[in-house]
Design a protein around this motif. Structure first.
Motif, PDB file in Angstrom:
ATOM      1  N   LEU A  61      60.637 -65.383 -53.004  1.00  0.00           N
ATOM      2  CA  LEU A  61      60.554 -65.531 -51.671  1.00  0.00           C
ATOM      3  C   LEU A  61      61.209 -66.694 -50.993  1.00  0.00           C
ATOM      4  O   LEU A  61      60.989 -67.919 -51.354  1.00  0.00           O
ATOM      5  CB  LEU A  61      58.827 -65.936 -51.363  1.00  0.00           C
ATOM      6  CG  LEU A  61      58.154 -64.548 -51.709  1.00  0.00           C
ATOM      7  CD1 LEU A  61      56.819 -65.010 -51.721  1.00  0.00           C
ATOM      8  CD2 LEU A  61      58.717 -63.197 -51.068  1.00  0.00           C
ATOM      9  N   ASN A  62      61.997 -66.597 -50.127  1.00  0.00           N
ATOM     10  CA  ASN A  62      62.857 -67.567 -49.480  1.00  0.00           C
ATOM     11  C   ASN A  62      62.314 -67.993 -48.202  1.00  0.00           C
ATOM     12  O   ASN A  62      62.024 -67.362 -47.252  1.00  0.00           O
ATOM     13  CB  ASN A  62      64.374 -66.951 -49.120  1.00  0.00           C
ATOM     14  CG  ASN A  62      65.231 -68.005 -48.652  1.00  0.00           C
ATOM     15  OD1 ASN A  62      64.900 -69.212 -48.195  1.00  0.00           O
ATOM     16  ND2 ASN A  62      66.699 -67.488 -48.361  1.00  0.00           N
ATOM     17  N   HIS A  63      61.657 -69.213 -48.391  1.00  0.00           N
ATOM     18  CA  HIS A  63      61.132 -69.780 -46.990  1.00  0.00           C
ATOM     19  C   HIS A  63      61.917 -70.293 -45.928  1.00  0.00           C
ATOM     20  O   HIS A  63      61.580 -70.382 -44.961  1.00  0.00           O
ATOM     21  CB  HIS A  63      60.248 -71.207 -47.466  1.00  0.00           C
ATOM     22  CG  HIS A  63      59.165 -70.958 -48.464  1.00  0.00           C
ATOM     23  ND1 HIS A  63      57.964 -70.962 -48.267  1.00  0.00           N
ATOM     24  CD2 HIS A  63      59.155 -70.301 -49.740  1.00  0.00           C
ATOM     25  CE1 HIS A  63      57.029 -70.458 -49.281  1.00  0.00           C
ATOM     26  NE2 HIS A  63      58.005 -70.161 -50.215  1.00  0.00           N
ATOM     27  N   TRP A  64      63.141 -70.555 -46.250  1.00  0.00           N
ATOM     28  CA  TRP A  64      64.308 -71.158 -45.214  1.00  0.00           C
ATOM     29  C   TRP A  64      64.627 -70.108 -44.176  1.00  0.00           C
ATOM     30  O   TRP A  64      64.494 -70.183 -42.895  1.00  0.00           O
ATOM     31  CB  TRP A  64      65.481 -71.412 -45.876  1.00  0.00           C
ATOM     32  CG  TRP A  64      65.507 -72.947 -46.603  1.00  0.00           C
ATOM     33  CD1 TRP A  64      65.625 -73.139 -47.796  1.00  0.00           C
ATOM     34  CD2 TRP A  64      65.209 -74.011 -45.859  1.00  0.00           C
ATOM     35  NE1 TRP A  64      65.394 -74.388 -48.143  1.00  0.00           N
ATOM     36  CE2 TRP A  64      65.300 -75.043 -46.960  1.00  0.00           C
ATOM     37  CE3 TRP A  64      64.950 -74.443 -44.610  1.00  0.00           C
ATOM     38  CZ2 TRP A  64      64.952 -76.348 -46.598  1.00  0.00           C
ATOM     39  CZ3 TRP A  64      64.950 -75.702 -44.445  1.00  0.00           C
ATOM     40  CH2 TRP A  64      64.771 -76.934 -45.507  1.00  0.00           C
ATOM     41  N   LYS A  65      64.642 -68.822 -44.764  1.00  0.00           N
ATOM     42  CA  LYS A  65      65.141 -67.564 -43.748  1.00  0.00           C
ATOM     43  C   LYS A  65      64.061 -67.403 -42.973  1.00  0.00           C
ATOM     44  O   LYS A  65      64.156 -67.369 -41.418  1.00  0.00           O
ATOM     45  CB  LYS A  65      65.243 -66.567 -44.468  1.00  0.00           C
ATOM     46  CG  LYS A  65      66.821 -66.374 -45.113  1.00  0.00           C
ATOM     47  CD  LYS A  65      67.201 -64.923 -45.490  1.00  0.00           C
ATOM     48  CE  LYS A  65      68.518 -64.612 -44.580  1.00  0.00           C
ATOM     49  NZ  LYS A  65      68.793 -63.771 -44.995  1.00  0.00           N
ATOM     50  N   ALA A  66      62.761 -67.458 -43.185  1.00  0.00           N
ATOM     51  CA  ALA A  66      61.750 -67.181 -42.418  1.00  0.00           C
ATOM     52  C   ALA A  66      61.404 -68.167 -41.532  1.00  0.00           C
ATOM     53  O   ALA A  66      61.045 -68.170 -40.312  1.00  0.00           O
ATOM     54  CB  ALA A  66      60.543 -66.802 -43.236  1.00  0.00           C
ATOM     55  N   ARG A  67      61.564 -69.479 -41.926  1.00  0.00           N
ATOM     56  CA  ARG A  67      61.295 -70.809 -41.025  1.00  0.00           C
ATOM     57  C   ARG A  67      62.105 -70.851 -39.992  1.00  0.00           C
ATOM     58  O   ARG A  67      62.029 -71.373 -38.814  1.00  0.00           O
ATOM     59  CB  ARG A  67      61.324 -72.208 -41.907  1.00  0.00           C
ATOM     60  CG  ARG A  67      60.985 -73.385 -41.278  1.00  0.00           C
ATOM     61  CD  ARG A  67      60.764 -74.541 -42.106  1.00  0.00           C
ATOM     62  NE  ARG A  67      59.332 -74.177 -42.964  1.00  0.00           N
ATOM     63  CZ  ARG A  67      59.137 -74.200 -44.028  1.00  0.00           C
ATOM     64  NH1 ARG A  67      60.119 -74.443 -44.916  1.00  0.00           N
ATOM     65  NH2 ARG A  67      57.873 -73.957 -44.744  1.00  0.00           N
ATOM     66  N   ASN A  68      63.546 -70.590 -40.237  1.00  0.00           N
ATOM     67  CA  ASN A  68      64.371 -70.373 -39.436  1.00  0.00           C
ATOM     68  C   ASN A  68      64.810 -69.519 -38.455  1.00  0.00           C
ATOM     69  O   ASN A  68      65.675 -69.259 -37.770  1.00  0.00           O
ATOM     70  CB  ASN A  68      66.038 -71.157 -40.111  1.00  0.00           C
ATOM     71  CG  ASN A  68      66.001 -72.348 -40.702  1.00  0.00           C
ATOM     72  OD1 ASN A  68      65.149 -73.255 -40.193  1.00  0.00           O
ATOM     73  ND2 ASN A  68      66.644 -72.471 -41.769  1.00  0.00           N
ATOM     74  N   SER A  78      56.785 -61.536 -46.332  1.00  0.00           N
ATOM     75  CA  SER A  78      55.533 -61.901 -46.854  1.00  0.00           C
ATOM     76  C   SER A  78      54.806 -62.707 -46.012  1.00  0.00           C
ATOM     77  O   SER A  78      55.260 -63.823 -45.594  1.00  0.00           O
ATOM     78  CB  SER A  78      55.740 -62.207 -48.388  1.00  0.00           C
ATOM     79  OG  SER A  78      54.480 -62.717 -48.700  1.00  0.00           O
ATOM     80  N   LEU A  79      53.705 -62.252 -45.802  1.00  0.00           N
ATOM     81  CA  LEU A  79      52.878 -63.156 -44.934  1.00  0.00           C
ATOM     82  C   LEU A  79      51.404 -63.574 -45.685  1.00  0.00           C
ATOM     83  O   LEU A  79      51.026 -62.891 -46.517  1.00  0.00           O
ATOM     84  CB  LEU A  79      52.066 -62.250 -43.544  1.00  0.00           C
ATOM     85  CG  LEU A  79      53.194 -61.776 -42.742  1.00  0.00           C
ATOM     86  CD1 LEU A  79      52.597 -60.816 -41.554  1.00  0.00           C
ATOM     87  CD2 LEU A  79      54.029 -62.819 -42.316  1.00  0.00           C
TER      88      LEU A  79
END
Length: 82
Positions: A61-68, A78-79
């Motif tokens: 799970l890539n946190h950077w794409k969702a955060r940006n 994913s929530l």
């Protein structure tokens, strides 16, 4: 005998230094950059977990794409409920 105790002491000191550096780096990486999750069940079939309940897929799970907010059509999001 003193030589073997010196080796053990150096080993323990090096291990502790490495441990106290590696753990915060790993926790920060898993919290801010990416983490590994397991997909179980039929909710994502046929893309993920095509075998059903007998198997499970592991995803990064890539946190950077969702955060940006760089999420595009076709991305899996994913929530987490806190």
């Amino acid at each position: 005998m003193a030589q073997s105790q010196g080796w053990v002491k150096r080993y323990c000191k090096a291990f502790c230094k490495g441990f106290f550096v590696a753990v915060p780096v790993a926790v920060t990486f898993l919290d801010r950059v990416a983490c590994v999750a397991r997909v179980e069940g039929a909710s994502m079939q046929p893309s993920l977990n095509p075998g059903g309940s007998q198997s499970s897929d592991v995803v990064l799970l890539n946190h950077w794409k969702a955060r940006n907010l760089h999420v595009q059509r076709g991305d899996i999001v994913s929530l987490v409920y806190l």
